[in-house]
Design a protein around this motif. Structure first.
Motif, short mmCIF file in Angstrom:
data_model
loop_
_atom_site.label_atom_id
_atom_site.label_comp_id
_atom_site.label_asym_id
_atom_site.label_seq_id
_atom_site.Cartn_x
_atom_site.Cartn_y
_atom_site.Cartn_z
N ILE A 1421 0.83 -1.21 0.00
CA ILE A 1421 0.00 0.00 0.00
C ILE A 1421 0.86 1.26 0.00
O ILE A 1421 0.55 2.25 -0.68
CB ILE A 1421 -0.94 -0.01 1.22
CG1 ILE A 1421 -1.95 -1.15 1.09
CG2 ILE A 1421 -1.68 1.32 1.34
CD1 ILE A 1421 -2.92 -1.25 2.26
N LEU A 1422 1.96 1.23 0.74
CA LEU A 1422 2.81 2.42 0.83
C LEU A 1422 3.68 2.62 -0.41
O LEU A 1422 4.39 3.61 -0.49
CB LEU A 1422 3.71 2.34 2.06
CG LEU A 1422 2.99 2.38 3.42
CD1 LEU A 1422 4.00 2.35 4.54
CD2 LEU A 1422 2.13 3.62 3.54
N ILE A 1430 5.81 6.32 -0.45
CA ILE A 1430 5.24 7.63 -0.15
C ILE A 1430 6.27 8.48 0.60
O ILE A 1430 7.27 7.97 1.11
CB ILE A 1430 3.96 7.48 0.69
CG1 ILE A 1430 4.31 6.88 2.06
CG2 ILE A 1430 2.93 6.65 -0.01
CD1 ILE A 1430 3.22 7.02 3.09
N ASP A 1431 5.97 9.76 0.71
CA ASP A 1431 6.78 10.66 1.51
C ASP A 1431 6.15 10.75 2.89
O ASP A 1431 5.10 11.36 3.08
CB ASP A 1431 6.84 12.04 0.85
CG ASP A 1431 7.69 13.03 1.65
OD1 ASP A 1431 8.39 12.59 2.58
OD2 ASP A 1431 7.65 14.24 1.33
N ALA A 1432 6.82 10.11 3.87
CA ALA A 1432 6.25 10.05 5.22
C ALA A 1432 6.61 11.26 6.06
O ALA A 1432 6.19 11.34 7.21
CB ALA A 1432 6.75 8.78 5.91
N ASN A 1448 -8.66 14.24 9.26
CA ASN A 1448 -8.58 13.79 7.87
C ASN A 1448 -9.33 12.48 7.69
O ASN A 1448 -8.90 11.61 6.94
CB ASN A 1448 -7.11 13.61 7.45
CG ASN A 1448 -6.37 14.91 7.33
OD1 ASN A 1448 -6.43 15.57 6.31
ND2 ASN A 1448 -5.68 15.30 8.39
N SER A 1449 -10.46 12.36 8.40
CA SER A 1449 -11.18 11.09 8.37
C SER A 1449 -11.73 10.77 7.00
O SER A 1449 -11.92 9.61 6.67
CB SER A 1449 -12.31 11.13 9.40
OG SER A 1449 -13.21 12.18 9.11
N THR A 1450 -12.04 11.76 6.20
CA THR A 1450 -12.55 11.49 4.86
C THR A 1450 -11.45 11.31 3.83
O THR A 1450 -11.71 10.89 2.72
CB THR A 1450 -13.48 12.63 4.40
OG1 THR A 1450 -12.76 13.86 4.45
CG2 THR A 1450 -14.69 12.72 5.29
N ASN A 1451 -10.21 11.63 4.22
CA ASN A 1451 -9.08 11.41 3.32
C ASN A 1451 -8.53 10.03 3.63
O ASN A 1451 -7.60 9.86 4.42
CB ASN A 1451 -8.02 12.49 3.53
CG ASN A 1451 -6.91 12.41 2.49
OD1 ASN A 1451 -6.75 11.40 1.81
ND2 ASN A 1451 -6.16 13.48 2.36
N SER A 1452 -9.13 9.01 3.00
CA SER A 1452 -8.80 7.63 3.35
C SER A 1452 -7.35 7.31 3.04
O SER A 1452 -6.72 6.53 3.75
CB SER A 1452 -9.73 6.67 2.59
OG SER A 1452 -9.64 6.92 1.19
N THR A 1453 -6.81 7.87 1.98
CA THR A 1453 -5.42 7.59 1.64
C THR A 1453 -4.49 8.12 2.73
O THR A 1453 -3.59 7.42 3.19
CB THR A 1453 -5.08 8.26 0.29
OG1 THR A 1453 -5.98 7.78 -0.70
CG2 THR A 1453 -3.66 7.94 -0.12
N PHE A 1494 13.55 3.99 2.92
CA PHE A 1494 12.42 4.59 3.65
C PHE A 1494 12.71 4.61 5.15
O PHE A 1494 12.48 5.61 5.84
CB PHE A 1494 11.16 3.78 3.35
CG PHE A 1494 9.92 4.27 4.02
CD1 PHE A 1494 9.24 5.37 3.54
CD2 PHE A 1494 9.43 3.64 5.16
CE1 PHE A 1494 8.08 5.83 4.16
CE2 PHE A 1494 8.29 4.08 5.79
CZ PHE A 1494 7.62 5.19 5.28
N THR A 1495 13.21 3.50 5.66
CA THR A 1495 13.51 3.41 7.09
C THR A 1495 14.62 4.36 7.49
O THR A 1495 14.54 5.05 8.51
CB THR A 1495 13.90 1.96 7.44
OG1 THR A 1495 12.86 1.08 7.02
CG2 THR A 1495 14.11 1.82 8.94
N GLU A 1496 15.67 4.40 6.66
CA GLU A 1496 16.79 5.28 6.98
C GLU A 1496 16.38 6.74 6.98
O GLU A 1496 16.85 7.54 7.80
CB GLU A 1496 17.92 5.05 5.97
CG GLU A 1496 19.14 5.92 6.22
CD GLU A 1496 20.25 5.64 5.22
OE1 GLU A 1496 21.29 6.32 5.30
OE2 GLU A 1496 20.08 4.77 4.35
N LYS A 1497 15.47 7.11 6.07
CA LYS A 1497 15.08 8.50 5.93
C LYS A 1497 14.09 8.94 7.00
O LYS A 1497 14.21 10.04 7.56
CB LYS A 1497 14.48 8.73 4.54
CG LYS A 1497 14.05 10.17 4.29
CD LYS A 1497 13.51 10.32 2.87
CE LYS A 1497 13.08 11.76 2.61
NZ LYS A 1497 12.52 11.94 1.25
#
Length: 1674
Positions: A1421-1422, A1430-1432, A1448-1453, A1494-1497
């Motif tokens: 998904i990510l 994605i940019d976390a 942001n309940s309506t912003n499901s993404t 992703f983890t390192e960043k």
């Protein structure tokens, strides 16, 4: 060069000045200024134009060496800075300084004199700057300063008037415009500006003379700072502006003014180097010189005549020898003007050595037009004709040079297409001029040469294609050139020239052409291509000549053309069409030369040919040419009876000819395509041709014959011309019959061809009697299941609609009937409602405005259509749970079904499941949107709607709102009625939009209608009154239809009330018209009370009504509560103030009586056995409303109310649909009680006494709420309220958490979040107790795991039911949310837990193997699986709370990404070794790399910082000094993060370093020994490995590794032996025990956990060292 004249002005010779100018032009050096001359001049400021001493600066103000102004006396420092910056070299600096100066000056009221004087010194040089931006700004600033200075600027005008006015002629238009705008701003009118020119004429001339005499490239620009090209450009521009300025003076000033300064003009204009600028490299400068000359010739000819020799040599020698690109036309104009004024100009020329004047002209002509216009050639020929005879050549050699020069000029470029004809015209003009002028003794020889070698080859090359000299080869449009040459000969004044051209040129050409046509021998010797080319040239020439005006030569040529035409016609007849080439010549002549047919002789011959001979040739090789000739003749003779017979005869002969099939098809296609439509009605229709065309179309329908389709389209295009209209109609009908959705291929073929048919033909058929059927068929096809057919039919439909935009009303009405039939009786192939609405809109707008109203009323449907379609849906009572959101409250409880529910199968529906009435309503809304009625911006649309009758408007609004209310109920609760039966997210979105649009239209109709009159009830239009009366009448019926009507009535009254359209008197009359307290017409009464709530809020009538209803209820016993009691409570709730209104509900005493009586109903035994849920719900609602009134009163009723709330929840354990009103109202009552329970002591005591029971019931209600609410809005409201009330509930009330875990799997966001909120607080709070129990338990009895109820919820990630639809407007799916929230609760178990407990939890996850699916699911998904994570950085993933997620309940993404990222972060914190195991075993390299990056960043920096903070806190809690705390720890944050532990040994120290990688904890930490004391290398290494194992494969805790290292060292020096299996003294397992299991044989000790693993892995019970059977040694 002309002889230089010396000048006494300035003490220097003109030759030196010219040398300076010449050197400047060459860009090398500068000169021409004399130092003594400069010192002799003074720099006095001229007081104005009347000053006797002219302004003569010591150094030119334009020179870069001129000194800057003295700024010592300027008072403003910032002004000093800006003025100094204007003397800098950098153009950016100057531009910025000018901009700032502009702003500063504009803000001043006045300009200091010293600032003005400084600016006057700076302006001339700035106005001539290289930078365009600087020049523009300089002019602008000068205008502002001049305006601010007022009359004070007059004394400086002599210094700046020259550069200021010269700026008007800057080559940059923006700079010139800026100079002009500044002049207009200062002087205001053109009259004043003209006065400036006249008043300052001497100063302007002095400035221009000074520049022209003294300035050079080197004086204007510092070539160290600028390039040579920029310097040259600046010099040319400055000189040009001065020249233009002088020209302006001569042109605009009166002669008497010029006479005053004649000496200065003469001195200036006699400068030889001034006129030599006509040969300068810059075109703008050259054009300025030519303009000056022409201006002088027109206004002051004497100045030029005084310097004629200088001017003539400059222009006719210097300029002609120089490139003139960009100025060639102006040069020729100047030469022509000079020649016209005096013939001596050419005689005055002194050409260079060994060259004649004519040679210079020839060389100039050889260069071609040099980018000039076609007029260049006309001017060149005119220049030659105006030249004196003395200059023109006198012999053949000279003439040859001149003629060759013209030819070279034509071919030098070569010349553009637009110039060629003009160039050859100049050539002919020069030739004829040389024939007419010349010496007597050589004239005959010259004439013969010109006719033979200069003129005849031109005509011979084109007409006979016999070109020996390439220079005489004409282009493809040579016919125009030849015709020009012939016509020009006849136009010459000398008749002898015309005779010679006819005799020596044309007669020879005529004989050759005629011979080529009649001679067989020549044709056999020549190639067919050559003959065709030659005849094409002849035809083109003939067409051109026939269009020329008559003269003696042209008339002779026309006679020759007729002879040759008749000759070719005879040849065709003689050879019977076998000679295609000759027939082609005849065809071309007929097509290209229609004027031939006006000649009687030609006309008779052609008529005879087509009547008697042409039909026989239709089978010959020349059939194509004969047919084309026939069509060409038809354009002129179609109306004649003889030609019509010939036409019929020829066409019939063509169709019965022996031509092959393909050729015959081609011939028919050519006939249909080539016959012009202007012959419509002039040609006879041939029956054989009509039959042939129809048969070809039929064949093409089945075989897709390309040529057959082409014949069909060509026939339809020639309807009424070649093919009869009846035949065209037959063809369209056949095509219509072959349009069928079932035959897709054939239908597509027909649609494709119909789209290619001429639009006019399509429109004509559509208007015919069969057109309606055609259009309806197209409409059906637009909704075809085949996208290809639908698109093709739609495109064709749009074409027809555009063509039929002005159709008759009868046709449009018929089309509209067909369209509305598609709405009412849909078929599978019908198009969508949007499309039908758009088509209806287009149809309505095709008729005149006075007919549109009738069509719109038809579109809006009538009463019978609405009634019959809606009736089945008005017999079913609505769902009771709708009372929660129902605007007229509990009136819904009184609705009863009229009859059994109509089965959805009995209702007609379209393929999408929409009922007929819903299709009607949706169609109407789409139509209104298309018309623009919603926005009310289109006055025309509003006018049309106002035009319909009041009855039609009432019908529309009433039924549209009834459908809207039903649709709203079906959206609120899925399948609450059968208005549609196919439910999906897309369908619900469409229905929501329909409800919104229909209600918006209804409200806009009420609000924006014009008021008939002011005051009283008349403020409401008549049709709204009709609608109100109708709805009131309908709502008095206690049926579902009456209830729905009452809902509409409430909306209508509320809207009118808010809009101020209902007066108080009107509201009173409505209340009087219904006896509310009798309970009759309860729907109508409830609607009126609710709608008028705001209007009646503070009125006595409303208070009286509320008190009356409240007093009625205590008189109703419990036995009558179900009927009479319910009616009274419903009316009371409608009359009571709404939330937000500040009116007291009831008097305090009446309110307490009401509450007690209502509570007495619930205590009644009969009522308790069989309770009425509607009564309970409405009573709870009433109590909630009046509760604030009695909050200060003491009494036992408080305890009864609390018991009532708990009882309500106890009786609704199933949370069924009928329970929801009771649940919702009781929750509202509980909410009110909770907010008021501290108001008095009785209330507080009752609340405290009932708290346990009421909160236990509340939790029971929560645990029983297991029905989904995704498509049930009332249940959603109940669940949301329940979640709000359980939020923060004391954890002692929650009971067993196992019963709450399963709520995370309920399809309700509110229930999920309520359960999560409780468990999220509960789980961490009990972990300390769990850790204590684990620590006290014995190892063999220690069993701890995660709750199985939780683990069962995360066995597999959700994949079905739209779980991954992250773009849904409704938010994340319930299954995905429940799955992710469960994982957060699982990781909550790690919070506040001991190492032993955390390890047990991690082992449980490892054994269950749930993390691997989680991580695969997460990174799919990510975006890591695709390599695009994605940019976390924008996600707050460190912590998770419901409050932050609701934003942001309506912003499901966003919500899903945040949850997944948070879970991954928690997994790295609590179970790093499990994450690491998944990462190392992952088979996708792309995913592995993406996860690591992703983890390192995003993760590692936070985890490392958290770990280091824990270490820092541990260091502070263990400062050292005691025996147990001897180890010192230091943290180093550099490129590599390190933690160093130092353990003192006597006077030395042991040191170990832990290095943390940037991808911690995915990558392992490194533990290395830095310094050892008292240990062998082997033992030291073992201790490092033990610490590294604990960090990397257990907790990822640096503290655990350091603590282990410290304990191992301390125990080692105490003499404790290590475990022989793990080589550590302290066990690396969670128990951290010492070796306590000794072998009876070898006496070595082992950790119990290590020994158990050894036995398990080796499958034996032997000692790891001695290999004997292991027995314990104690």
């Amino acid at each position: 060069m002309s002889k230089k004249k010396s000048s006494s002005r300035g003490g220097s010779s003109s030759s030196s000045r010219r040398g300076g100018a010449a050197s400047a032009r060459g860009g090398k050096g500068a000169g021409g200024r004399n130092g003594s001359n400069d010192s002799a001049r003074n720099n006095k400021v001229s007081p104005g134009p009347s000053s006797k001493t002219p302004y003569v600066p010591a150094v030119s103000p334009l020179s870069y060496t001129s000194e800057g102004p003295d700024l010592s006396e300027v008072s403003d420092p910032s002004m000093v800075v800006l003025l100094k910056l204007l003397s800098k070299k950098d153009e950016t600096t100057k531009s910025k300084a000018l901009e700032d100066l502009q702003v500063k000056i504009a803000g001043l009221e006045d300009v200091e004199d010293i600032v003005l004087a400084a600016w006057i010194r700076l302006y001339p040089r700035l106005s001539a700057d290289i930078s365009v931006g600087v020049r523009r700004l300089a002019h602008t600033v000068h205008g502002i300063i001049s305006q601010k200075s007022g009359k004070r600027v007059a004394r400086h005008m002599s210094e700046v008037v020259g550069p200021w006015l010269a700026g008007l002629y800057d080559s940059d238009r923006g700079s010139a415009r800026a100079a002009g705008e500044s002049l207009n701003a200062v002087f205001g009118t053109q009259e004043k500006i003209r006065n400036v020119w006249a008043a300052y004429q001497p100063d302007i001339l002095d400035y221009c003379s000074n520049v022209l005499k003294n300035e050079t490239v080197g004086s204007l620009s510092d070539e160290r700072q600028v390039s040579s090209d920029e310097a040259e450009s600046k010099f040319a521009r400055v000189i040009a502006t001065c020249v233009h300025t002088v020209a302006h003076l001569i042109c605009q000033l009166p002669p008497e003014e010029i006479e005053k300064q004649s000496g200065k003009y003469e001195d200036l204009l006699e400068m030889a180097h001034l006129w030599e600028f006509g040969g300068y490299d810059d075109p703008y400068l050259r054009r300025s010189i030519y303009r000056l000359l022409r201006t002088c010739l027109v206004n002051q000819e004497g100045f030029i005549l005084l310097s004629l020799e200088v001017v003539a040599n400059a222009l006719m020698v210097k300029a002609l020898m120089s490139p003139q690109t960009g100025s060639v036309t102006e040069l020729l104009d100047a030469i022509l003007d000079l020649t016209s004024h005096t013939y001596k100009a050419w005689i005055s020329v002194t050409p260079p050595r060994q060259k004649a004047s004519l040679s210079l002209v020839v060389e100039f002509i050889k260069c071609g037009s040099q980018g000039g216009s076609p007029e260049y050639w006309h001017k060149v020929s005119k220049m030659i004709t105006l030249m004196p005879r003395e200059i023109l050549p006198k012999d053949v050699e000279g003439v040859t040079e001149l003629i060759t020069g013209v030819l070279d000029g034509i071919w030098s470029g070569p010349e553009p297409r637009s110039h060629i004809t003009a160039a050859w015209g100049a050539y002919f003009r020069v030739c004829y001029h040389m024939m007419a002028t010349g010496e007597v003794d050589t004239q005959d020889e010259v004439t013969a040469y010109l006719l033979r070698d200069a003129l005849y080859p031109v005509f011979e090359g084109f007409l006979l294609k016999n070109v020996e000299n390439a220079q005489f080869k004409l282009p493809y449009f040579g016919a125009e050139i030849c015709a020009t040459g012939i016509a020009m000969a006849g136009a010459m004044a000398d008749a002898q020239i015309a005779n010679l051209v006819v005799k020596e040129i044309w007669e020879k050409l005529e004989r050759s052409i005629a011979g080529n046509i009649s001679s067989d021998t020549d044709q056999r010797a020549d190639s067919p291509d050559n003959r065709v080319n030659r005849w094409h040239g002849w035809v083109d020439f003939s067409a051109e000549i026939l269009q020329r005006d008559s003269n003696c030569v042209v008339d002779l040529v026309k006679e020759s053309i007729v002879k040759i035409f008749l000759l070719s016609l005879d040849r065709v007849i003689k050879e019977k069409g076998e000679n295609v080439e000759i027939t082609s010549l005849l065809e071309s002549l007929l097509m290209r030369c229609p004027k031939l047919l006006k000649i009687e002789e030609v006309k008779k011959s052609v008529a005879s040919f087509f009547a008697d001979h042409a039909p026989e040739f239709m089978s010959s090789p020349s059939w194509r040419q004969v047919l084309s000739g026939l069509i060409a003749c038809a354009k002129k003779a179609a109306g004649e009876e003889s030609f019509q017979r010939a036409w019929d005869k020829n066409i019939s002969a063509l169709l019965i000819s022996s031509l092959a099939r393909e050729r015959k098809e081609t011939a028919v296609f050519q006939l249909l395509k080539s016959t012009p439509t202007l012959l419509q009605g002039k040609l006879p229709f041939v029956q054989e041709l009509d039959t042939y065309v129809v048969n070809k179309m039929r064949e093409s329908i089945n075989t897709d014959n390309t040529i057959g389709w082409g014949i069909m389209r060509a026939a339809m295009a020639s309807s009424g011309t070649v093919i009869s209209e009846a035949t065209i109609s037959t063809m369209f009908l056949e095509l219509l019959n072959n349009l069928s959705p079932e035959e897709e291929d054939r239908t597509m073929r027909v649609l494709k061809q119909l789209r290619l048919v001429p639009k006019e033909a399509l429109a004509e058929f559509a208007r015919s009697e069969n057109g309606v059927g055609f259009l309806s068929t197209l409409l059906v096809l637009t909704g075809s299941p085949s996208d290809e057919i639908a698109i093709a039919a739609g495109r064709l439909n749009k074409i027809l609609e555009k063509e039929l935009s002005n159709s008759s009303g009868v046709l449009v009405s018929s089309l509209l009937d067909v369209l509305l039939e598609s709405v009412l009786e849909p078929k599978d192939s019908d198009p969508g409602l949007n499309f039908l609405a758009e088509r209806a809109h287009d149809l309505v707008h095709r008729v005149p405005e006075d007919e549109q109203v009738a069509l719109i009323e038809k579109v809006l449907f009538n009463e019978d259509q609405w009634r019959s379609s809606l009736s089945p849906f008005l017999k079913k009572a609505p769902k009771l749970s709708l009372a929660i959101s129902n605007p007229i409250g509990g009136a819904i409880f009184l609705v009863k079904d009229s009859q059994d529910d109509a089965s959805s199968g009995e209702i007609a529906r379209d393929p999408d499941g929409l009922s007929r009435v819903l299709r009607m309503a949706v169609f109407i809304i789409e139509f209104l949107k298309t018309v623009g009625a919603h926005e009310r911006k289109d006055e025309k649309a509003a006018h049309i709607l106002r035009g319909i009758t009041d009855d039609s408007r009432v019908t529309l609004l009433k039924y549209l709102m009834l459908v809207s209310v039903l649709a709203n109920d079906s959206v609120t609760i899925r399948e609450s009625n059968h208005l549609w039966n196919q439910h999906s997210s897309g369908m619900e979105a469409e229905m929501l939009e329909f409800v919104f649009e229909s209600q918006r239209f209804f409200i806009e109709s009420l609000k924006h209608e014009p008021e008939p009159e002011a005051g009283g009830a008349d403020r409401i239009p008549g049709y709204i009154f009709k609608l109100l009366d109708c709805l009131m009448c309908m709502s008095k019926q206690e049926t579902p239809e009456g209830f729905y009507s009452a809902r509409i009535l409430e909306t209508m009254i509320s809207t009118l009330s808010q809009d101020g359209k209902i007066s108080s008197a009107q509201s009173q009359s409505w209340l009087k018209s219904i006896d509310i307290r009798k309970g009759q017409g309860i729907y109508c009464s409830t609607a009126i009370l609710t709608g008028l709530s705001e209007l009646l809020e503070h009125t006595k009538e409303a208070e009286k009504l509320r008190n009356g209803l409240a007093s009625d209820i205590p008189g109703i016993p419990a036995s009558e509560a179900r009927e009479a009691g319910l009616r009274k409570i419903v009316l009371l709730n409608a009359a009571l103030p709404k939330p937000g209104q500040d009116t007291p509900a009831l008097p305090q005493q009446r309110a307490i009586f009401l509450i007690k009586h209502l509570l007495s109903w619930f205590e009644d035994e009969a009522f308790a056995v069989n309770p009425s849920y509607p009564v309970i719900a409405e009573a709870s609602k009433a109590i909630t409303t009046v509760l604030p009134v009695v909050k200060k009163l003491y009494g036992e009723h408080w305890e009864l109310i609390c018991e009532h709330v708990a009882n309500c929840w106890a009786m609704c354990t199933g949370a069924e649909e009928t329970d929801l009103p009771v649940i919702f109202t009781s929750l509202k009552l509980f909410q009110a009680l909770k907010s008021l329970h501290k108001e008095n002591d009785d209330f507080k005591d009752a609340w405290d006494g009932q708290a346990d029971a009421i909160h236990a019931s509340l939790m029971g209600l929560l645990r029983s709420s297991r029905i989904g609410d995704e498509h049930d809005q009332p249940r959603n409201l109940c669940n949301a309220l329940l979640a709000r009330l359980t939020k923060g509930i004391d954890l002692r009330y929650i009971g067993s958490p196992e019963e709450t875990y399963s709520l995370l799997n309920v399809p309700s966001r509110s229930i999920q979040e309520a359960a999560f909120e409780i468990l999220h607080r509960h789980i961490p709070s009990v972990q300390e107790e769990v850790s204590v129990e684990a620590a006290l338990s014995k190892e063999e009895n220690f069993e701890l795991s995660l709750p199985q109820e939780l683990l069962s919820l995360v066995m597999e990630p959700p994949t079905g039911d739209g779980a991954l639809e992250l773009d849904s407007e409704c938010g994340m799916s319930w299954s995905l949310r429940g799955y992710l929230l469960t994982w957060i609760l699982i990781f909550d178990h790690f919070e506040n837990s001991s190492f032993k407990v955390r390890t047990a939890y991690a082992e449980a996850l490892k054994d269950a193997d749930f993390l691997d699916p989680l991580f695969n699911y997460t990174f799919d998904i990510l975006g890591h699986s695709g390599g695009k994570p994605i940019d976390a950085s924008k996600l707050p993933f460190e912590t998770y709370t419901l409050d932050s997620s609701l934003e942001n309940s309506t912003n499901s993404t966003w919500e899903a990404h945040r949850l997944l990222t948070h879970i991954y972060y928690r997994a790295l914190r609590h179970t790093p070794f499990l994450v690491k195991r998944w990462w190392t075993e992952c088979k996708s390299r792309k995913k592995v790399f993406a996860v690591e990056v992703f983890t390192e960043k995003h993760m590692s920096p936070l985890l490392i910082e958290r770990e280091l903070s824990s270490v820092q806190a541990w260091i502070q809690s263990h400062p050292g000094g005691s025996e147990d705390d001897e180890m010192a720890v230091k943290i180093l944050k550099a490129q590599t993060i390190e933690v160093t532990a130092t353990y003192p040994i006597d006077d030395q120290s042991m040191e170990m370093r832990v290095r943390i990688p940037p991808t911690f904890p995915l990558r392992q930490v490194e533990v290395e020994g830095v310094r050892r004391v008292g240990l062998t290398e082997k033992d030291f290494r073992k201790m490092q490995l033990a610490s590294q194992t604990v960090i990397n494969f257990q907790s990822a805790s640096i503290i655990d590794g350091l603590a282990l290292f410290r304990k191992n060292l301390a125990l080692h020096f105490e003499g404790v032996a290590e475990c022989a299996i793990c080589y550590s003294i302290v066990a690396v397992t969670p128990d951290r025990r010492l070796p306590n299991k000794a072998c009876a044989t070898c006496r070595n000790k082992f950790h119990g956990t290590c020994l158990f693993k050894w036995f398990k892995s080796s499958n034996s019970a032997s000692c790891p060292l001695c290999r004997t059977a292991f027995s314990m040694y104690s």
